[in-house]
Scaffold this motif. Structure first.
Motif, PDB file in Angstrom:
ATOM      1  N   GLY A 267      50.320   6.791-128.645  1.00  0.00           N
ATOM      2  CA  GLY A 267      51.257   6.844-129.757  1.00  0.00           C
ATOM      3  C   GLY A 267      51.722   8.237-130.114  1.00  0.00           C
ATOM      4  N   MET A 268      51.073   9.231-129.539  1.00  0.00           N
ATOM      5  CA  MET A 268      51.442  10.613-129.816  1.00  0.00           C
ATOM      6  C   MET A 268      52.369  11.185-128.744  1.00  0.00           C
ATOM      7  N   ILE A 269      52.808  10.369-127.799  1.00  0.00           N
ATOM      8  CA  ILE A 269      53.654  10.837-126.705  1.00  0.00           C
ATOM      9  C   ILE A 269      55.029  10.189-126.795  1.00  0.00           C
ATOM     10  N   SER A 270      56.056  11.025-126.690  1.00  0.00           N
ATOM     11  CA  SER A 270      57.431  10.533-126.592  1.00  0.00           C
ATOM     12  C   SER A 270      57.923  10.757-125.165  1.00  0.00           C
ATOM     13  N   TYR A 271      58.827   9.888-124.699  1.00  0.00           N
ATOM     14  CA  TYR A 271      59.336   9.960-123.337  1.00  0.00           C
ATOM     15  C   TYR A 271      60.865   9.992-123.346  1.00  0.00           C
ATOM     16  N   THR A 272      61.422  10.709-122.368  1.00  0.00           N
ATOM     17  CA  THR A 272      62.871  10.694-122.176  1.00  0.00           C
ATOM     18  C   THR A 272      63.167  10.539-120.691  1.00  0.00           C
ATOM     19  N   LEU A 273      64.342  10.017-120.399  1.00  0.00           N
ATOM     20  CA  LEU A 273      64.802   9.866-119.023  1.00  0.00           C
ATOM     21  C   LEU A 273      66.255  10.319-118.946  1.00  0.00           C
ATOM     22  N   HIS A 274      66.538  11.213-118.034  1.00  0.00           N
ATOM     23  CA  HIS A 274      67.895  11.706-117.819  1.00  0.00           C
ATOM     24  C   HIS A 274      68.166  11.741-116.319  1.00  0.00           C
ATOM     25  N   ASN A 275      69.425  11.806-115.963  1.00  0.00           N
ATOM     26  CA  ASN A 275      69.787  12.154-114.599  1.00  0.00           C
ATOM     27  C   ASN A 275      70.492  13.506-114.649  1.00  0.00           C
ATOM     28  N   VAL A 276      69.793  14.533-114.204  1.00  0.00           N
ATOM     29  CA  VAL A 276      70.306  15.893-114.390  1.00  0.00           C
ATOM     30  C   VAL A 276      71.466  16.214-113.461  1.00  0.00           C
ATOM     31  N   PHE A 277      71.687  15.392-112.434  1.00  0.00           N
ATOM     32  CA  PHE A 277      72.875  15.595-111.601  1.00  0.00           C
ATOM     33  C   PHE A 277      74.139  15.200-112.357  1.00  0.00           C
ATOM     34  N   ASP A 278      74.015  14.214-113.247  1.00  0.00           N
ATOM     35  CA  ASP A 278      75.162  13.755-114.033  1.00  0.00           C
ATOM     36  C   ASP A 278      75.160  14.324-115.453  1.00  0.00           C
ATOM     37  N   ASP A 279      73.980  14.672-115.938  1.00  0.00           N
ATOM     38  CA  ASP A 279      73.796  15.079-117.337  1.00  0.00           C
ATOM     39  C   ASP A 279      73.136  16.455-117.351  1.00  0.00           C
ATOM     40  N   TYR A 280      73.945  17.481-117.112  1.00  0.00           N
ATOM     41  CA  TYR A 280      73.457  18.854-116.937  1.00  0.00           C
ATOM     42  C   TYR A 280      72.631  19.329-118.124  1.00  0.00           C
TER      43      TYR A 280
END
Length: 513
Positions: A457-470
């Motif tokens: 519960g103390m961890i947040s997660y994110t997901l990006h595609n850095v090729f499209d989302d610099y």
């Protein structure tokens, strides 16, 4: 190989790739580093680590910095105590050699890859291991010659009272400040008076390094050599011998910004010195030049704009969750992180994506650019493949030699790379998918530590595609939940079952002082 090339690896300290004109810097030029890129290859997705010591361990060991129990680093500053006469060199060595994870007989380090091929190895600059090291440790890692600091905290100043050369103390005449010119914080009333008083600060460290670099190259011009130059520049505190003409009359820059720019220009001049020396000796065509950095950008020069360095225009410190570092929000006129989000210590792109340019006349096609994903720990396997030697067992390093030679179709590379961050690790796939963790600091360990379930519960997660989302602005964690779950499993495996291993603190070895 038949004609063994010399190899020179220049490792900048805290140099965001946006500070180089080949990556877009507009306020000044870095023509000599740009020349390496123009005569060779420039990487768009090269990754270091989030801070100095893990980056050096990763580079020298050929492994990423999220393992449990593979490496430790000691605190810096112990040689400042030595400079003040508070501890003996013998006692320092006793502490360092009996603290943390020690070298095993089967371990192979980067210089050993070269020594297997008959190379002379030399290290000149901000010497390698942990935040404090010893000459004995450096020699055990495979260096034939070494000159520089043994303490990363002393490296925060540029006027050392002594250096070490092959395990022997060398006093620097005219430098008598045990703080090496670091002294007061920029907010202290005495800072500018101390900063501008050079009565006890006569010899600039990069001048010392330049002299030793020329000597090493000249002495070994008739035999294959590997020279590793981990510079201090442009790590803060901000200090340079002079403001260079390239920025002296730039009216939109503050004095602090001019000094910082001059530190980058000063490093570019060391690159020119190396290039000129190679040409004069007639060995430039048989030398591989590599220029890169340990981690992403550090914002040391905002004092005159924000009232304190590394604060935003609104007076907030980046926490990499609620307050994100961007050039616009922190008033960074240089755009040192190249318009990415994040800075040093974070796992955002601005904290870990680094410049990487490599030249090798007659072998690397001039003007190449690539978005191949590589990590600093890949250099070890690359050199091992080039020389036909071994990088040893249990490495994360993957050779990118085919990319250098223009044979990218023969390069599989990593399915993913991983790296730590102050608040948690991240994983990046070769397709550009990036999974980040953020461990909030309101968790508590019990006497036996904590399981992942206990801190979930103390961890947040994110997901990006850095090729499209610099800039990592669009979190796809819900939209691409299956990809996120897969990458979370892979990252947890690389962290040996505990995301805490992907933070800095578990790798500290306390010296007991």
């Amino acid at each position: 190989m038949k004609n063994r090339p010399n190899v020179i690896f220049i490792y900048a300290d805290d140099l965001g790739r946006g500070m180089l004109s080949c990556y877009g810097q507009k306020q000044f030029q870095t023509p000599n580093i740009d020349r390496i890129a123009g005569e060779g290859i420039q990487f768009g997705h090269a990754y270091g680590c989030h801070i100095c010591a893990p980056a050096r361990a990763s580079l020298l060991c050929g492994i990423h910095d999220c393992h449990a129990g593979r490496w430790t680093f000691t605190r810096g500053g112990i040689y400042v105590d030595y400079a003040k006469g508070l501890i003996s060199l013998e006692d320092i060595y006793e502490l360092i050699h009996n603290t943390g994870i020690e070298q095993r007989s089967e371990d192979i380090y980067l210089p050993m890859v070269f020594k297997q091929a008959g190379y002379i190895t030399g290290q000149i600059g901000k010497l390698e291991w942990g935040f404090s090291t010893s000459g004995t440790e450096i020699e055990q890692h495979g260096w034939d010659y070494h000159y520089g600091y043994y303490d990363h905290q002393m490296c925060h100043g540029y006027y050392p009272p002594f250096m070490f050369e092959n395990n022997k103390r060398i006093n620097i005449e005219g430098n008598t400040d045990p703080q090496c010119g670091k002294g007061y914080a920029m907010t202290h009333p005495k800072y500018w008076e101390y900063h501008r008083d050079k009565s006890d600060k006569k010899v600039y460290s990069q001048d010392l390094f330049d002299e030793k670099i020329i000597s090493f190259i000249t002495a070994n011009r008739d035999k294959p050599f590997f020279l590793y130059h981990p510079s201090q520049l442009p790590h803060g505190m901000i200090n340079v011998e002079t403001i260079y003409p390239e920025v002296y009359n730039n009216k939109i820059l503050t004095e602090t910004e001019k000094e910082y720019a001059s530190m980058v220009i000063r490093l570019d001049r060391t690159v020119k010195l190396i290039q000129d020396t190679l040409n004069e000796l007639g060995i430039a065509d048989n030398t591989i030049l590599i220029f890169t950095a340990d981690n992403g950008h550090a914002f040391y020069y905002g004092y005159e704009r924000t009232g304190y360095d590394q604060l935003s225009i609104e007076g907030k410190k980046a926490d990499h969750f609620n307050v994100l570092y961007t050039s616009e929000s922190f008033g960074d006129i240089f755009d040192g992180n190249n318009s990415m989000t994040g800075c040093k210590t974070s796992s955002f792109e601005g904290g870990v994506r680094v410049p990487l340019v490599i030249s090798w006349p007659g072998h690397i096609k001039p003007g190449l650019k690539t978005d191949t994903v590589v990590a600093n720990y890949d250099f070890m396997a690359t050199m091992a493949e080039l020389l036909g030697t071994s990088a040893g067992k249990y490495k994360d390093s993957v050779s990118y030699l085919p990319v250098l030679l223009g044979n990218k179709e023969h390069f599989h590379g990593h399915d993913y790379i991983v790296y730590a961050g102050e608040h948690g690790p991240a994983l990046l796939t070769k397709e550009g998918w990036k999974f980040r963790t953020y461990i909030h600091k309101n968790y508590n360990f019990n006497v036996f530590g904590a399981t992942l379930d206990e801190i979930e519960g103390m961890i947040s997660y994110t997901l990006h595609n850095v090729f499209d989302d610099y800039r990592e602005e669009k979190n796809l964690i819900d939209e691409k939940s299956e990809i996120a779950r897969k990458l979370r499993r892979l990252l947890l495996k690389e962290c040996n079952g505990n995301f805490i291993n992907g933070t800095t603190q578990p790798h500290f070895a306390f010296l007991g002082r």
